[in-house]
Design a protein around this motif. Sequence first.
Motif, PDB file in Angstrom:
ATOM      1  N   HIS A 120       0.842  -1.206   0.000  1.00 46.74           N
ATOM      2  CA  HIS A 120       0.000   0.000   0.000  1.00 46.74           C
ATOM      3  C   HIS A 120       0.875   1.253   0.000  1.00 46.74           C
ATOM      4  CE1 HIS A 120      -4.159  -1.509   0.585  1.00 46.74           C
ATOM      5  NE2 HIS A 120      -3.531  -2.566   1.077  1.00 46.74           N
ATOM      6  N   LEU A 121       1.917   1.242   0.828  1.00 44.96           N
ATOM      7  CA  LEU A 121       2.835   2.380   0.877  1.00 44.96           C
ATOM      8  C   LEU A 121       3.523   2.578  -0.473  1.00 44.96           C
ATOM      9  CD1 LEU A 121       4.472   4.557   2.403  1.00 44.96           C
ATOM     10  CD2 LEU A 121       6.082   2.722   3.017  1.00 44.96           C
ATOM     11  N   TYR A 122       3.988   1.488  -1.073  1.00 45.27           N
ATOM     12  CA  TYR A 122       4.669   1.577  -2.371  1.00 45.27           C
ATOM     13  C   TYR A 122       3.747   2.163  -3.440  1.00 45.27           C
ATOM     14  CZ  TYR A 122       7.965  -1.760  -0.199  1.00 45.27           C
ATOM     15  OH  TYR A 122       8.853  -2.402   0.626  1.00 45.27           O
ATOM     16  N   ALA A 123       2.474   1.764  -3.395  1.00 43.68           N
ATOM     17  CA  ALA A 123       1.507   2.284  -4.373  1.00 43.68           C
ATOM     18  C   ALA A 123       1.331   3.791  -4.210  1.00 43.68           C
ATOM     19  CB  ALA A 123       0.169   1.567  -4.225  1.00 43.68           C
ATOM     20  N   LYS A 124       1.394   4.267  -2.976  1.00 45.96           N
ATOM     21  CA  LYS A 124       1.233   5.702  -2.728  1.00 45.96           C
ATOM     22  C   LYS A 124       2.474   6.497  -3.125  1.00 45.96           C
ATOM     23  CE  LYS A 124      -2.036   5.329   1.070  1.00 45.96           C
ATOM     24  NZ  LYS A 124      -2.231   5.473   2.508  1.00 45.96           N
ATOM     25  N   ARG A 125       3.639   5.915  -2.920  1.00 43.92           N
ATOM     26  CA  ARG A 125       4.841   6.727  -3.094  1.00 43.92           C
ATOM     27  C   ARG A 125       5.596   6.531  -4.406  1.00 43.92           C
ATOM     28  NH1 ARG A 125       9.102   4.448   1.393  1.00 43.92           N
ATOM     29  NH2 ARG A 125       9.791   2.622   0.219  1.00 43.92           N
ATOM     30  N   ASN A 126       5.239   5.514  -5.204  1.00 47.54           N
ATOM     31  CA  ASN A 126       5.994   5.358  -6.450  1.00 47.54           C
ATOM     32  C   ASN A 126       5.684   6.519  -7.383  1.00 47.54           C
ATOM     33  OD1 ASN A 126       4.376   4.293  -8.998  1.00 47.54           O
ATOM     34  ND2 ASN A 126       3.483   3.243  -7.213  1.00 47.54           N
ATOM     35  N   GLY A 127       6.692   6.950  -8.081  1.00 49.30           N
ATOM     36  CA  GLY A 127       6.571   8.137  -8.910  1.00 49.30           C
ATOM     37  C   GLY A 127       5.998   7.903 -10.290  1.00 49.30           C
ATOM     38  N   HIS A 128       5.549   6.682 -10.562  1.00 44.52           N
ATOM     39  CA  HIS A 128       5.093   6.361 -11.915  1.00 44.52           C
ATOM     40  C   HIS A 128       3.621   5.986 -11.983  1.00 44.52           C
ATOM     41  CE1 HIS A 128       9.256   6.724 -12.768  1.00 44.52           C
ATOM     42  NE2 HIS A 128       9.585   5.610 -12.167  1.00 44.52           N
ATOM     43  N   GLY A 129       2.923   6.168 -10.883  1.00 42.95           N
ATOM     44  CA  GLY A 129       1.489   5.913 -10.891  1.00 42.95           C
ATOM     45  C   GLY A 129       1.106   4.441 -10.971  1.00 42.95           C
ATOM     46  N   VAL A 130       1.997   3.558 -10.548  1.00 40.30           N
ATOM     47  CA  VAL A 130       1.676   2.131 -10.551  1.00 40.30           C
ATOM     48  C   VAL A 130       0.756   1.870  -9.367  1.00 40.30           C
ATOM     49  CG1 VAL A 130       2.584  -0.219 -10.467  1.00 40.30           C
ATOM     50  CG2 VAL A 130       3.909   1.593 -11.589  1.00 40.30           C
ATOM     51  N   GLY A 131      -0.427   1.344  -9.646  1.00 48.66           N
ATOM     52  CA  GLY A 131      -1.439   1.139  -8.622  1.00 48.66           C
ATOM     53  C   GLY A 131      -1.220  -0.092  -7.766  1.00 48.66           C
ATOM     54  N   LEU A 132      -1.965  -0.152  -6.678  1.00 52.72           N
ATOM     55  CA  LEU A 132      -1.858  -1.245  -5.722  1.00 52.72           C
ATOM     56  C   LEU A 132      -2.127  -2.603  -6.370  1.00 52.72           C
ATOM     57  CD1 LEU A 132      -1.470  -2.329  -2.879  1.00 52.72           C
ATOM     58  CD2 LEU A 132      -3.888  -1.806  -2.432  1.00 52.72           C
ATOM     59  N   LYS A 133      -3.123  -2.668  -7.234  1.00 50.08           N
ATOM     60  CA  LYS A 133      -3.465  -3.941  -7.875  1.00 50.08           C
ATOM     61  C   LYS A 133      -2.268  -4.480  -8.674  1.00 50.08           C
ATOM     62  CE  LYS A 133      -6.947  -6.072 -10.830  1.00 50.08           C
ATOM     63  NZ  LYS A 133      -8.183  -5.864 -11.592  1.00 50.08           N
ATOM     64  N   THR A 134      -1.611  -3.621  -9.424  1.00 52.38           N
ATOM     65  CA  THR A 134      -0.451  -4.032 -10.221  1.00 52.38           C
ATOM     66  C   THR A 134       0.713  -4.415  -9.320  1.00 52.38           C
ATOM     67  OG1 THR A 134      -1.152  -2.624 -12.046  1.00 52.38           O
ATOM     68  CG2 THR A 134       1.166  -3.301 -12.018  1.00 52.38           C
ATOM     69  N   ILE A 135       0.945  -3.633  -8.281  1.00 55.71           N
ATOM     70  CA  ILE A 135       2.036  -3.935  -7.351  1.00 55.71           C
ATOM     71  C   ILE A 135       1.800  -5.275  -6.663  1.00 55.71           C
ATOM     72  CG2 ILE A 135       3.068  -3.207  -5.148  1.00 55.71           C
ATOM     73  CD1 ILE A 135       2.901  -0.314  -6.238  1.00 55.71           C
ATOM     74  N   SER A 136       0.573  -5.539  -6.249  1.00 54.62           N
ATOM     75  CA  SER A 136       0.253  -6.819  -5.607  1.00 54.62           C
ATOM     76  C   SER A 136       0.459  -7.981  -6.573  1.00 54.62           C
ATOM     77  CB  SER A 136      -1.183  -6.820  -5.089  1.00 54.62           C
ATOM     78  OG  SER A 136      -1.323  -5.865  -4.059  1.00 54.62           O
ATOM     79  N   LYS A 137       0.091  -7.786  -7.829  1.00 55.38           N
ATOM     80  CA  LYS A 137       0.300  -8.829  -8.841  1.00 55.38           C
ATOM     81  C   LYS A 137       1.801  -9.076  -9.039  1.00 55.38           C
ATOM     82  CE  LYS A 137      -0.732 -10.136 -13.587  1.00 55.38           C
ATOM     83  NZ  LYS A 137      -1.345  -9.761 -14.851  1.00 55.38           N
ATOM     84  N   MET A 138       2.574  -8.009  -9.105  1.00 56.58           N
ATOM     85  CA  MET A 138       4.021  -8.152  -9.258  1.00 56.58           C
ATOM     86  C   MET A 138       4.612  -8.904  -8.074  1.00 56.58           C
ATOM     87  SD  MET A 138       4.903  -4.359 -10.744  1.00 56.58           S
ATOM     88  CE  MET A 138       6.595  -4.627 -11.254  1.00 56.58           C
ATOM     89  N   ALA A 139       4.137  -8.615  -6.872  1.00 48.88           N
ATOM     90  CA  ALA A 139       4.618  -9.304  -5.663  1.00 48.88           C
ATOM     91  C   ALA A 139       4.314 -10.795  -5.755  1.00 48.88           C
ATOM     92  CB  ALA A 139       3.981  -8.703  -4.422  1.00 48.88           C
ATOM     93  N   HIS A 140       3.129 -11.119  -6.238  1.00 44.63           N
ATOM     94  CA  HIS A 140       2.737 -12.528  -6.381  1.00 44.63           C
ATOM     95  C   HIS A 140       3.620 -13.253  -7.414  1.00 44.63           C
ATOM     96  CE1 HIS A 140       0.163 -16.033  -6.408  1.00 44.63           C
ATOM     97  NE2 HIS A 140       0.105 -15.955  -7.728  1.00 44.63           N
ATOM     98  N   LEU A 141       4.035 -12.554  -8.448  1.00 44.77           N
ATOM     99  CA  LEU A 141       4.831 -13.150  -9.515  1.00 44.77           C
ATOM    100  C   LEU A 141       6.347 -13.155  -9.226  1.00 44.77           C
ATOM    101  CD1 LEU A 141       3.032 -11.541 -12.602  1.00 44.77           C
ATOM    102  CD2 LEU A 141       2.819 -13.910 -11.770  1.00 44.77           C
ATOM    103  N   PHE A 142       6.758 -12.485  -8.166  1.00 44.88           N
ATOM    104  CA  PHE A 142       8.180 -12.328  -7.862  1.00 44.88           C
ATOM    105  C   PHE A 142       8.873 -13.678  -7.714  1.00 44.88           C
ATOM    106  CE2 PHE A 142      11.954 -11.323  -5.418  1.00 44.88           C
ATOM    107  CZ  PHE A 142      12.354 -10.121  -5.950  1.00 44.88           C
ATOM    108  N   GLU A 143       9.979 -13.840  -8.421  1.00 46.59           N
ATOM    109  CA  GLU A 143      10.759 -15.081  -8.340  1.00 46.59           C
ATOM    110  C   GLU A 143      11.933 -14.886  -7.395  1.00 46.59           C
ATOM    111  OE1 GLU A 143       9.997 -17.032 -12.748  1.00 46.59           O
ATOM    112  OE2 GLU A 143      11.992 -16.243 -12.263  1.00 46.59           O
ATOM    113  N   TRP A 144      12.018 -15.808  -6.469  1.00 45.53           N
ATOM    114  CA  TRP A 144      13.112 -15.764  -5.496  1.00 45.53           C
ATOM    115  C   TRP A 144      14.236 -16.526  -6.041  1.00 45.53           C
ATOM    116  CZ3 TRP A 144      12.372 -12.398  -1.669  1.00 45.53           C
ATOM    117  CH2 TRP A 144      11.070 -11.985  -1.443  1.00 45.53           C
TER     118      TRP A 144
END
Length: 144
Positions: A120-144
Amino acid sequence: MKQVFILRGLPGSGKSHYAQTLADDLVAGDETQYFICSTDDFFVNENGEYHFEKQRLSEYHNLNLARFINALAEGIPLVVVDNTNIKKWEFVAYASAATAMGYQVKEVIVGEIRDKSLQHLYAKRNGHGVGLKTISKMAHLFEW
């Protein structure tokens, strides 16, 4: 020692800040001693405004990789890749090129990937307007 740092993290997690702080710490901010490669740079127009164009993403990633390789070829001591690098395939070419050219490679995950409150914080502070839904999807897809 020549070093490459490959940053990974969600939009708004602080990768760009981390990259600049790293340069300030390791080479005292001497612009001749470091180069930060971010695909985002290609989306900035002559007025300094960021305009994302999804259809140009692949082209700009290729241009970013090319300037990364040029920085290595110039022997710049510290080169930082400042991209989200959610999937490992997204940065393998950077790591391979750096290793082939005698650089030590370090992968750094910036921020917390799975923490929902931080998303939620990242969605508020990123400078490119990437929304929470997209950020959450990216987190889900993140490969360790």
